[in-house]
Scaffold this motif. Structure first.
Motif, short mmCIF file in Angstrom:
data_model
loop_
_atom_site.label_atom_id
_atom_site.label_comp_id
_atom_site.label_asym_id
_atom_site.label_seq_id
_atom_site.Cartn_x
_atom_site.Cartn_y
_atom_site.Cartn_z
N THR A 84 -49.19 -7.52 -38.22
CA THR A 84 -49.73 -8.53 -37.31
C THR A 84 -49.75 -8.04 -35.86
OG1 THR A 84 -47.53 -9.56 -37.27
CG2 THR A 84 -49.18 -10.52 -38.74
N SER A 85 -48.76 -7.21 -35.50
CA SER A 85 -48.76 -6.66 -34.14
C SER A 85 -49.92 -5.70 -33.93
CB SER A 85 -47.42 -5.97 -33.85
OG SER A 85 -47.27 -4.82 -34.65
N MET A 86 -50.35 -5.00 -34.97
CA MET A 86 -51.49 -4.10 -34.88
C MET A 86 -52.81 -4.87 -34.99
SD MET A 86 -49.89 -1.26 -34.49
CE MET A 86 -50.99 0.12 -34.76
N ASN A 87 -52.79 -6.01 -35.65
CA ASN A 87 -54.03 -6.76 -35.87
C ASN A 87 -54.61 -7.34 -34.59
OD1 ASN A 87 -53.85 -6.28 -38.60
ND2 ASN A 87 -53.27 -8.35 -39.16
N THR A 88 -53.75 -7.76 -33.67
CA THR A 88 -54.23 -8.45 -32.47
C THR A 88 -55.19 -7.59 -31.65
OG1 THR A 88 -52.26 -9.84 -32.33
CG2 THR A 88 -53.53 -9.57 -30.32
N PRO A 89 -54.85 -6.34 -31.28
CA PRO A 89 -55.82 -5.53 -30.53
C PRO A 89 -57.10 -5.27 -31.32
CG PRO A 89 -53.61 -4.61 -30.34
CD PRO A 89 -53.54 -5.65 -31.39
N LEU A 90 -56.98 -5.07 -32.63
CA LEU A 90 -58.18 -4.85 -33.45
C LEU A 90 -59.08 -6.08 -33.44
CD1 LEU A 90 -56.63 -3.00 -36.53
CD2 LEU A 90 -58.36 -2.07 -34.98
N VAL A 133 -54.56 7.38 -31.18
CA VAL A 133 -55.95 7.21 -31.64
C VAL A 133 -56.33 5.73 -31.68
CG1 VAL A 133 -57.52 7.58 -33.59
CG2 VAL A 133 -55.86 9.35 -32.97
N TYR A 134 -55.41 4.92 -32.13
CA TYR A 134 -55.65 3.48 -32.30
C TYR A 134 -55.97 2.81 -30.98
CZ TYR A 134 -54.11 -1.37 -33.22
OH TYR A 134 -54.01 -2.72 -33.30
N PHE A 135 -55.08 2.95 -30.00
CA PHE A 135 -55.28 2.26 -28.73
C PHE A 135 -56.39 2.90 -27.89
CE2 PHE A 135 -50.93 0.67 -29.58
CZ PHE A 135 -51.23 -0.68 -29.50
N THR A 136 -56.58 4.21 -28.00
CA THR A 136 -57.69 4.85 -27.30
C THR A 136 -59.03 4.31 -27.81
OG1 THR A 136 -56.41 6.88 -26.96
CG2 THR A 136 -58.79 7.05 -26.75
N SER A 137 -59.15 4.17 -29.12
CA SER A 137 -60.38 3.66 -29.71
C SER A 137 -60.64 2.22 -29.29
CB SER A 137 -60.31 3.75 -31.24
OG SER A 137 -60.09 5.09 -31.66
N TRP A 181 -57.02 -6.03 -41.26
CA TRP A 181 -55.75 -6.05 -41.99
C TRP A 181 -55.49 -4.72 -42.70
CZ3 TRP A 181 -51.75 -9.49 -42.27
CH2 TRP A 181 -51.93 -10.70 -41.59
N LEU A 182 -56.54 -4.08 -43.18
CA LEU A 182 -56.37 -2.79 -43.86
C LEU A 182 -55.85 -1.74 -42.89
CD1 LEU A 182 -56.73 -0.97 -46.34
CD2 LEU A 182 -59.09 -0.59 -45.62
N ILE A 183 -56.48 -1.67 -41.70
CA ILE A 183 -56.04 -0.69 -40.70
C ILE A 183 -54.64 -1.04 -40.18
CG2 ILE A 183 -56.53 0.29 -38.43
CD1 ILE A 183 -59.51 -0.19 -39.02
N GLY A 184 -54.40 -2.33 -39.95
CA GLY A 184 -53.11 -2.74 -39.41
C GLY A 184 -51.95 -2.51 -40.34
N ILE A 185 -52.20 -2.56 -41.65
CA ILE A 185 -51.10 -2.45 -42.62
C ILE A 185 -50.78 -1.00 -42.96
CG2 ILE A 185 -52.33 -2.42 -44.85
CD1 ILE A 185 -50.43 -4.68 -45.73
N LEU A 186 -51.67 -0.07 -42.64
CA LEU A 186 -51.48 1.33 -43.04
C LEU A 186 -50.18 1.95 -42.51
CD1 LEU A 186 -55.10 2.82 -42.86
CD2 LEU A 186 -53.71 2.36 -44.90
N PRO A 187 -49.85 1.83 -41.19
CA PRO A 187 -48.61 2.45 -40.71
C PRO A 187 -47.37 1.92 -41.41
CG PRO A 187 -50.00 1.82 -38.87
CD PRO A 187 -50.60 1.19 -40.09
N GLY A 188 -47.29 0.60 -41.58
CA GLY A 188 -46.11 0.02 -42.23
C GLY A 188 -46.01 0.42 -43.70
N ILE A 189 -47.13 0.41 -44.40
CA ILE A 189 -47.13 0.80 -45.82
C ILE A 189 -46.68 2.24 -45.98
CG2 ILE A 189 -48.73 1.45 -47.67
CD1 ILE A 189 -48.08 -1.36 -47.96
#
Length: 312
Positions: free
Chosen positions: A101-107, A193-197, A143-151
């Motif tokens: 969820t923390s990764m989902n917000t910027p996306l 890469v995530y935040f730069t994009s 959700w797919l991109i956001g869940i990848l690091p945790g998984i």
């Protein structure tokens, strides 16, 4: 979010009264945030004007995601504050959801910026391009991109951790799933890469809307409103990334006594994690004319239902 909660030692052994004040502040803001979010979600589901409009669907998804993240942050805070422990397999689910969820917000903010870019710069194609069905696909990709690091971290911990590791009881935190040194490098590369994009998307859409606004001979107000919306996306993006300042403030206050450090760390947790997520309905919902109008209607009807008893 996980950066702040990686270490729970700062949350233990509270000074008298400090525990209850901090718990009250966290729970009070969470309940307030939930109440406002609930009203807005109810309005979205109840009123037909919002149905089939992509930007409202993305806004509601942002509300639900941010509230879930806030609730998980407060839950982990309370567990650490009361020195609670839990089964690592259960902790993995909480950590996975909180990281996701923390990764989902910027996306989500990037997708909302793209929707406004299409609406302002390609108005004739907006209805065809920005459909609710495509919004569902965008949310699924978020959700797919956001869940990848945790998984990946949980999978590595399960593979390389000691036997029975996930059956043990620990104070729940993200660092329990960092087993290999390469995981820190992986996370650094992914975040870069995530935040730069995401920043590239937000800046590009803002500049394109700015150019369109200057060229526009009619409907300048719509283009100007689009500019302000993208700027608000940028502000919210900064707020959603604010938890990255936690290590910096930790470094700046090194060597301080325990009491100042406790206050600094709680301030970081409260201001960089909990508070920004509760600002979403105020930044977007209250600003939107439709939501503002329906909020006034629903709140006024609630006040009419709760009338003081007349004395005889």
């Amino acid at each position: 979010m996980e950066t702040v909660l990686n270490s729970s030692s700062w949350l233990q052994d509270p000074f008298p009264g400090e525990l209850w004040v901090q718990c009250f502040l966290s729970i009070f803001l969470t309940i307030t945030c939930f109440s406002l979010n609930f009203v807005m979600v109810f309005i979205y589901l109840k009123e037909p004007v919002y149905q089939g409009v992509l930007r409202y669907m993305l806004f509601i998804h942002l509300l639900v995601n941010d509230f879930l993240q806030t609730a998980l942050a407060v839950l982990l805070f309370l567990f650490a504050r009361f020195e609670g422990i839990m089964l690592l397999s259960a902790c993995s689910v909480i950590v996975l959801l909180s990281a996701c969820t923390s990764m989902n917000t910027p996306l989500n903010l990037a997708v909302m910026s793209l929707e406004r870019y299409v609406a302002i710069c390609f108005p004739l194609h907006h209805v065809q391009l920005c459909t609710v069905n495509r919004g569902y696909i965008a949310v699924a990709l978020v959700w797919l991109i956001g869940i990848l690091p945790g998984i990946s971290d949980i999978s590595i911990a399960y593979t390389y951790g000691p036997p029975g590791y996930f059956q043990g009881y620990f104070d729940c935190r993200r660092s329990l799933f960092i087993i290999l040194p390469s995981q820190n490098i992986k996370q650094l590369v992914f975040n870069t890469v995530y935040f730069t994009s995401i920043w590239a998307v937000v800046i590009y859409t803002y500049l394109q809307i700015l150019i369109t606004a200057r060229k526009a001979t009619s409907d300048k107000s719509s283009a100007s409103k689009g500019q302000r919306t993208i700027l608000l996306h940028g502000v919210q993006l900064i707020l959603s990334m604010s938890f990255f300042i936690f290590p910096l403030t930790e470094y700046l206050f090194q060597g301080q006594t325990l009491l100042p450090m406790r206050h600094v760390r709680f301030f970081n947790y409260y201001v960089t994690m909990v508070l920004p997520r509760c600002l979403t309905p105020l930044i977007y919902g209250v600003r939107d004319e439709n939501f503002k109008k329906h909020l006034k209607v629903y709140l006024s009807s609630c006040r009419k239902k709760v009338q003081p008893l007349q004395s005889n």
